[in-house]
Every structure is written in C-alpha cells, then in structure tokens.
Motif scaffolding. Structure first.
Motif, PDB file in Angstrom:
ATOM      1  N   LEU A 120      28.506  -2.816  -5.303  1.00  0.00           N
ATOM      2  CA  LEU A 120      28.276  -2.873  -6.745  1.00  0.00           C
ATOM      3  C   LEU A 120      28.926  -4.105  -7.367  1.00  0.00           C
ATOM      4  O   LEU A 120      28.314  -4.780  -8.197  1.00  0.00           O
ATOM      5  N   VAL A 121      30.170  -4.395  -6.961  1.00  0.00           N
ATOM      6  CA  VAL A 121      30.894  -5.541  -7.518  1.00  0.00           C
ATOM      7  C   VAL A 121      30.151  -6.845  -7.231  1.00  0.00           C
ATOM      8  O   VAL A 121      30.045  -7.721  -8.102  1.00  0.00           O
ATOM      9  N   GLY A 122      29.643  -6.976  -6.013  1.00  0.00           N
ATOM     10  CA  GLY A 122      28.944  -8.205  -5.662  1.00  0.00           C
ATOM     11  C   GLY A 122      27.482  -8.221  -6.059  1.00  0.00           C
ATOM     12  O   GLY A 122      26.947  -9.262  -6.470  1.00  0.00           O
ATOM     13  N   GLY A 123      26.822  -7.068  -5.938  1.00  0.00           N
ATOM     14  CA  GLY A 123      25.381  -7.018  -6.126  1.00  0.00           C
ATOM     15  C   GLY A 123      24.913  -6.915  -7.563  1.00  0.00           C
ATOM     16  O   GLY A 123      23.907  -7.540  -7.935  1.00  0.00           O
ATOM     17  N   LEU A 124      25.605  -6.137  -8.391  1.00  0.00           N
ATOM     18  CA  LEU A 124      25.155  -5.952  -9.770  1.00  0.00           C
ATOM     19  C   LEU A 124      25.101  -7.257 -10.567  1.00  0.00           C
ATOM     20  O   LEU A 124      24.098  -7.513 -11.260  1.00  0.00           O
ATOM     21  N   PRO A 125      26.141  -8.115 -10.499  1.00  0.00           N
ATOM     22  CA  PRO A 125      26.032  -9.388 -11.244  1.00  0.00           C
ATOM     23  C   PRO A 125      24.843 -10.230 -10.796  1.00  0.00           C
ATOM     24  O   PRO A 125      24.160 -10.835 -11.636  1.00  0.00           O
ATOM     25  N   ILE A 126      24.593 -10.257  -9.488  1.00  0.00           N
ATOM     26  CA  ILE A 126      23.459 -11.038  -8.973  1.00  0.00           C
ATOM     27  C   ILE A 126      22.147 -10.472  -9.496  1.00  0.00           C
ATOM     28  O   ILE A 126      21.251 -11.217  -9.931  1.00  0.00           O
ATOM     29  N   PHE A 127      22.025  -9.150  -9.461  1.00  0.00           N
ATOM     30  CA  PHE A 127      20.786  -8.524  -9.918  1.00  0.00           C
ATOM     31  C   PHE A 127      20.595  -8.724 -11.420  1.00  0.00           C
ATOM     32  O   PHE A 127      19.478  -8.977 -11.883  1.00  0.00           O
ATOM     33  N   LEU A 128      21.676  -8.629 -12.188  1.00  0.00           N
ATOM     34  CA  LEU A 128      21.582  -8.837 -13.634  1.00  0.00           C
ATOM     35  C   LEU A 128      21.193 -10.278 -13.957  1.00  0.00           C
ATOM     36  O   LEU A 128      20.442 -10.524 -14.908  1.00  0.00           O
ATOM     37  N   ILE A 129      21.710 -11.228 -13.169  1.00  0.00           N
ATOM     38  CA  ILE A 129      21.307 -12.625 -13.351  1.00  0.00           C
ATOM     39  C   ILE A 129      19.812 -12.777 -13.103  1.00  0.00           C
ATOM     40  O   ILE A 129      19.104 -13.468 -13.845  1.00  0.00           O
ATOM     41  N   SER A 130      19.321 -12.110 -12.055  1.00  0.00           N
ATOM     42  CA  SER A 130      17.886 -12.181 -11.731  1.00  0.00           C
ATOM     43  C   SER A 130      17.040 -11.658 -12.881  1.00  0.00           C
ATOM     44  O   SER A 130      16.060 -12.289 -13.301  1.00  0.00           O
ATOM     45  N   VAL A 131      17.432 -10.501 -13.417  1.00  0.00           N
ATOM     46  CA  VAL A 131      16.664  -9.887 -14.504  1.00  0.00           C
ATOM     47  C   VAL A 131      16.734 -10.747 -15.766  1.00  0.00           C
ATOM     48  O   VAL A 131      15.715 -10.977 -16.439  1.00  0.00           O
ATOM     49  N   LYS A 132      17.941 -11.240 -16.082  1.00  0.00           N
ATOM     50  CA  LYS A 132      18.117 -12.060 -17.288  1.00  0.00           C
ATOM     51  C   LYS A 132      17.250 -13.308 -17.229  1.00  0.00           C
ATOM     52  O   LYS A 132      16.579 -13.660 -18.211  1.00  0.00           O
ATOM     53  N   ARG A 133      17.237 -13.975 -16.084  1.00  0.00           N
ATOM     54  CA  ARG A 133      16.449 -15.211 -15.968  1.00  0.00           C
ATOM     55  C   ARG A 133      14.957 -14.918 -15.920  1.00  0.00           C
ATOM     56  O   ARG A 133      14.151 -15.710 -16.394  1.00  0.00           O
ATOM     57  N   ALA A 134      14.594 -13.788 -15.344  1.00  0.00           N
ATOM     58  CA  ALA A 134      13.179 -13.420 -15.315  1.00  0.00           C
ATOM     59  C   ALA A 134      12.662 -13.167 -16.729  1.00  0.00           C
ATOM     60  O   ALA A 134      11.544 -13.571 -17.087  1.00  0.00           O
ATOM     61  N   ILE A 135      13.490 -12.502 -17.546  1.00  0.00           N
ATOM     62  CA  ILE A 135      13.096 -12.236 -18.935  1.00  0.00           C
ATOM     63  C   ILE A 135      13.066 -13.529 -19.735  1.00  0.00           C
ATOM     64  O   ILE A 135      12.128 -13.789 -20.505  1.00  0.00           O
ATOM     65  N   LYS A 136      14.106 -14.355 -19.550  1.00  0.00           N
ATOM     66  CA  LYS A 136      14.199 -15.608 -20.302  1.00  0.00           C
ATOM     67  C   LYS A 136      13.035 -16.542 -19.982  1.00  0.00           C
ATOM     68  O   LYS A 136      12.453 -17.162 -20.884  1.00  0.00           O
ATOM     69  N   ASN A 137      12.706 -16.638 -18.710  1.00  0.00           N
ATOM     70  CA  ASN A 137      11.634 -17.548 -18.282  1.00  0.00           C
ATOM     71  C   ASN A 137      10.268 -16.877 -18.216  1.00  0.00           C
ATOM     72  O   ASN A 137       9.287 -17.514 -17.810  1.00  0.00           O
ATOM     73  N   ARG A 138      10.239 -15.585 -18.554  1.00  0.00           N
ATOM     74  CA  ARG A 138       8.995 -14.805 -18.543  1.00  0.00           C
ATOM     75  C   ARG A 138       8.290 -14.891 -17.187  1.00  0.00           C
ATOM     76  O   ARG A 138       7.080 -15.133 -17.104  1.00  0.00           O
ATOM     77  N   LYS A 139       9.068 -14.699 -16.144  1.00  0.00           N
ATOM     78  CA  LYS A 139       8.529 -14.756 -14.785  1.00  0.00           C
ATOM     79  C   LYS A 139       7.969 -13.385 -14.414  1.00  0.00           C
ATOM     80  O   LYS A 139       8.711 -12.485 -14.017  1.00  0.00           O
ATOM     81  N   ARG A 140       6.695 -13.257 -14.550  1.00  0.00           N
ATOM     82  CA  ARG A 140       6.038 -11.979 -14.291  1.00  0.00           C
ATOM     83  C   ARG A 140       6.217 -11.538 -12.831  1.00  0.00           C
ATOM     84  O   ARG A 140       6.360 -10.354 -12.553  1.00  0.00           O
ATOM     85  N   ASP A 141       6.232 -12.518 -11.908  1.00  0.00           N
ATOM     86  CA  ASP A 141       6.343 -12.159 -10.498  1.00  0.00           C
ATOM     87  C   ASP A 141       7.711 -11.571 -10.159  1.00  0.00           C
ATOM     88  O   ASP A 141       7.873 -10.949  -9.108  1.00  0.00           O
ATOM     89  N   ALA A 142       8.709 -11.760 -11.030  1.00  0.00           N
ATOM     90  CA  ALA A 142      10.023 -11.149 -10.833  1.00  0.00           C
ATOM     91  C   ALA A 142      10.199  -9.914 -11.701  1.00  0.00           C
ATOM     92  O   ALA A 142      10.886  -8.964 -11.310  1.00  0.00           O
ATOM     93  N   LEU A 143       9.576  -9.907 -12.888  1.00  0.00           N
ATOM     94  CA  LEU A 143       9.716  -8.769 -13.800  1.00  0.00           C
ATOM     95  C   LEU A 143       8.977  -7.528 -13.316  1.00  0.00           C
ATOM     96  O   LEU A 143       9.456  -6.409 -13.479  1.00  0.00           O
ATOM     97  N   VAL A 144       7.807  -7.728 -12.714  1.00  0.00           N
ATOM     98  CA  VAL A 144       7.040  -6.571 -12.224  1.00  0.00           C
ATOM     99  C   VAL A 144       7.804  -5.812 -11.134  1.00  0.00           C
ATOM    100  O   VAL A 144       7.942  -4.589 -11.213  1.00  0.00           O
TER     101      VAL A 144
END
Length: 295
Positions: free
Chosen positions: A122-146
C-alpha cells in the motif's frame, strides 16, 4: 541465443544485437537469462522508439518490473488468504496448539509477515496508482481511464458481494443451497480479481512516469519480496508439521488439504514472479542490458 534476439525490433537488433551476443558468449546462460531476454523482447516491442539507453529505458524497465510485482502480489495474496483458514474451526486448532504450540506461533508469524508485506504494498503502490489516475484525468487519456473505471467497479462489486456474504443466513437461497452460494461468491471474486488486476496494470502501464517517482518503489518492493519469501517458508514448515502431527486440522468446515496445498503453490509462484519483477526493475542489476546499454 541468436534466435531469441529475433524477437526484438529490427532497429534494436541493428544497434545492439552483436554487443548482446558478445556478452552472452562470456556469461553462463541460465533459465533466468532466457526469461530476462523474453521479457526484454516484450518490453522492447512495446516501448522501443530508437533509443533504449537513458532515462526512458530506465523508466520503462522500472514500470514493467513494478507491474510484475503487483500481479505477483495478487497471486500471492490469494494463496496467503487460503492458509488463514487453517485455524478454522478455532476449537480444533486450539486443542492441537496446546500439544504443539509451534502451530500457533507459525500461523501468527505468517499472518504478521503477510500483513507487513501488504502494508509495504500500500505504501509503495497507492501513490503510484494515484499518480496514474491523476495524470489520466488531467490529460484525458481514455486508454488509461477506462481500465481504471473497470478496476474500481471490480472493487465496489467485491465489497458489495462480501457484505451480502456476511449476512448470508438471512438469504433464503443461501440457506437451501449453501455450497452453490459460496461457490458462486468465490467464482465472482476470482473473476473480479483477475479483471481488476489486469485493469489496474493497464492503467499504470499507460502512464508516463518520472524516474524519481518509480525509484521510490524500490524499498517497498524489497519489503514485499522479503515478506513473501518468509511467508512461503513459514507456511511450508507449518503444513509439514501439521501433516506429521495433526492432519485433522486440514479438515475445516468446507475445505480440505488440497486448498492449503494450492495456497502454498500460489504463494510460491507469486514470490518467484515478484523476484523476477525486482530483478527486472533494479537498474543496478540489469544484467546484460546494463553492460551493453549503460556503458
């Protein structure tokens, strides 16, 4: 090994094939080398853009290794969860533990070490996953958001199904078809686990990370692997002792020894894959690639 290098992109082979072959001739080729070459071929076909050395190569290497560890931990977690049923029913386990107190010590140790690995995850994985989601939303990357939406849906369904399971005695169908009810639950959970793991992995794989963000994962990954190795060793010792001195503990309310053996196998496979992921994602130990591409 030349045939393995044919799996790499043509541009990669034109630049590195002879160097890699020269390195292979000077080293003993082991099964781990073959696996590393195969994983490298997959990575090169997905990420190679004409230059493999430098920051982008390291980022791709770390990211693919991290995804391997994530999937490996999911597999390990399934097996670890199976082993937790050993003390059910509790009265039977406590009776055996009075004669063989090492049962309780080992079972508790497996629980603690497994939880430690989960905390590191959780300590290592959650920040990485949150970064992925944040950037997917910011850049509107449908291939990551779906894939993220699919993974989130699997988590929500799992929570709802588990809540229903906790109140099964109030459900008429469960009262009259208990085995079918539990098998349906386990089947749905297995499907959700597989689909959710794949979806979360796709979200991470389609995110552009910075090198410093992924290097943060190194310490948690080591803790995860350590916890997995210790859990496998302790669980194996526990199963051997129970087989020798208290085989009646394998007969719980609804399962038998095959489930616990399967749990050990899942834990061992997950640990092996996690080791491969760390080996792949350790920049200092990139093996033949480190020697040829980071000189």
């Amino acid at each position: 090994m030349r045939w393995l290098l044919q799996l790499y992109p043509r541009q990669w082979r034109e630049r590195y094939e002879e160097e890699v072959l020269a390195v292979l001739e000077e080293h003993r080729v082991s099964p781990a080398t073959v696996i590393d070459l195969l994983m490298g071929a997959l990575d090169a076909n997905l990420n190679y853009d004409g230059f493999s050395e430098g920051v982008m190569y390291m980022v791709n290497r770390l990211r693919s290794g991290m995804i391997m560890i994530f999937c490996a931990f999911m597999l390990f977690g399934v097996g670890w969860g199976m082993l937790q049923r050993l003390n059910d029913p509790m009265t039977l386990f406590q009776a055996a533990n009075k004669v063989h107190p090492e049962f309780g010590i080992l079972h508790t140790a497996v629980l603690i070490v497994g939880c430690l690995a989960f905390v590191a995850f959780l300590v290592g994985g959650l920040p990485i996953f949150l970064i992925s989601v944040k950037r997917a939303i910011k850049n509107r990357k449908r291939d990551a958001l779906v894939p993220f939406g699919v993974a989130l849906s699997c988590l929500v369904l799992f929570i709802l199904e588990t809540a229903i399971l906790a109140d099964w005695h109030r459900i008429a169908f469960a009262k009259h078809h208990l085995v079918g009810f539990f098998l349906s639950y386990l089947t749905l959970v297995a499907i959700e686990l597989i689909v959710g793991t794949i979806s979360a992995s796709l979200t991470i794989s389609r995110t552009d990370f910075q090198l410093r963000e992924l290097k943060f994962m190194f310490v948690p990954e080591i803790v995860i692997l350590f916890g997995m190795i210790v859990s496998v060793v302790l669980s194996t010792v526990l199963i051997i002792l129970i087989t020798a001195y208290a085989p009646q503990l394998f007969i719980t309310q609804d399962v038998g020894s095959p489930m616990f053996i399967t749990g050990i196998i899942f834990m061992a496979l997950g640990t092996i894959f996690a080791w491969m992921g760390i080996r792949r994602g350790t920049i200092k130990g990139l093996g033949i690639y480190h020697e040829t591409q980071f000189e």
